[in-house]
Design a protein around this motif. Structure first.
Motif, mmCIF file in Angstrom:
data_model
loop_
_atom_site.group_PDB
_atom_site.id
_atom_site.type_symbol
_atom_site.label_atom_id
_atom_site.label_comp_id
_atom_site.label_asym_id
_atom_site.label_seq_id
_atom_site.Cartn_x
_atom_site.Cartn_y
_atom_site.Cartn_z
ATOM 1 N N VAL A 103 0.806 -1.219 0.000
ATOM 2 C CA VAL A 103 0.000 0.000 0.000
ATOM 3 C C VAL A 103 0.838 1.268 0.000
ATOM 4 N N PRO A 104 1.912 1.368 0.798
ATOM 5 C CA PRO A 104 2.708 2.615 0.739
ATOM 6 C C PRO A 104 3.284 2.888 -0.652
ATOM 7 N N ILE A 105 3.687 1.870 -1.341
ATOM 8 C CA ILE A 105 4.241 2.060 -2.684
ATOM 9 C C ILE A 105 3.123 2.450 -3.653
ATOM 10 N N ILE A 106 2.004 1.797 -3.547
ATOM 11 C CA ILE A 106 0.861 2.114 -4.403
ATOM 12 C C ILE A 106 0.395 3.548 -4.121
ATOM 13 N N SER A 107 0.345 3.914 -2.860
ATOM 14 C CA SER A 107 -0.089 5.271 -2.492
ATOM 15 C C SER A 107 0.814 6.324 -3.125
ATOM 16 N N ARG A 108 2.119 6.050 -3.139
ATOM 17 C CA ARG A 108 3.049 6.982 -3.798
ATOM 18 C C ARG A 108 2.770 7.070 -5.296
ATOM 19 N N ALA A 109 2.414 5.955 -5.899
ATOM 20 C CA ALA A 109 2.140 5.947 -7.332
ATOM 21 C C ALA A 109 0.878 6.767 -7.646
ATOM 22 N N PHE A 110 -0.064 6.823 -6.699
ATOM 23 C CA PHE A 110 -1.292 7.595 -6.903
ATOM 24 C C PHE A 110 -1.093 9.061 -6.589
#
Length: 189
Positions: A181-188
């Protein structure tokens, strides 16, 4: 009016019959031990007919994996479409894909000890799987090489969970929430 034996519908049915026979063999004998002669015999066709539809054993494997990936992706898209938060939707999609594979004996056979290498290679080398993963798991605003890498990485995580499961569903969900989730959140962002 007679139908041409090699009509599109008939060819599609023949290919499906071959893939169904291969799937049963993969589950029964293991993916890596099934050969073209085994598949032809199980499908009730000659080896020449089998080779008319599939160039080699890898082509059969790839066609089977692509067919099942499309089926699972359609199911997962339906299951997660109401989840608003992008990160939570991705986690739910990843877990949905894992659960769908585990629930199907013809699919989980690909992730038994000694078998997961074939699935791992296909999942990382297939443009079809990368495209499906990009559509399911990556932000729509993300494009180009970054989107491609993220899709392949998330697919690799799914293959990893199938090959080496967490302790239970909660453990797997927690790992995804804590690390993905932290990596995905950065991508968003």
């Amino acid at each position: 009016m007679s139908r041409d034996w090699l009509s599109d519908d008939r060819a599609d049915l023949a290919a499906e019959r071959i893939l169904d026979a291969a799937a049963a063999l993969f589950a029964e004998q293991g993916v890596t031990s099934v050969g073209m002669a085994d598949i032809a015999k199980a499908a009730g066709c000659s080896r020449a007919t089998l080779y008319r539809y599939f160039e080699n054993r890898q082509a059969v494997r790839l066609a089977f994996v692509h067919r099942e990936t499309r089926r699972i992706a359609a199911r997962v898209v339906h299951e997660v479409r109401g989840i608003e938060d992008p990160s939570q939707r991705i986690v739910a999609a990843m877990l949905g894909a894992v659960h769908a594979v585990r629930a199907e004996p013809l699919l989980i056979a690909w992730f038994r000890p000694g078998e997961s290498g074939a699935a791992g290679r296909i999942s990382q080398d297939s443009d079809v799987i990368e495209s499906i993963a990009a559509g399911l798991f990556t932000p729509t605003g993300l494009t180009g090489p970054e989107r491609s890498r993220l899709a392949r990485w998330l697919t690799r995580i799914i293959v990893s969970l199938l090959s080496a499961p967490g302790r239970d569903d909660d453990d797997e969900r927690a790992m995804l929430a804590e690390f993905v989730v932290p990596i995905i959140s950065r991508a968003f962002a």
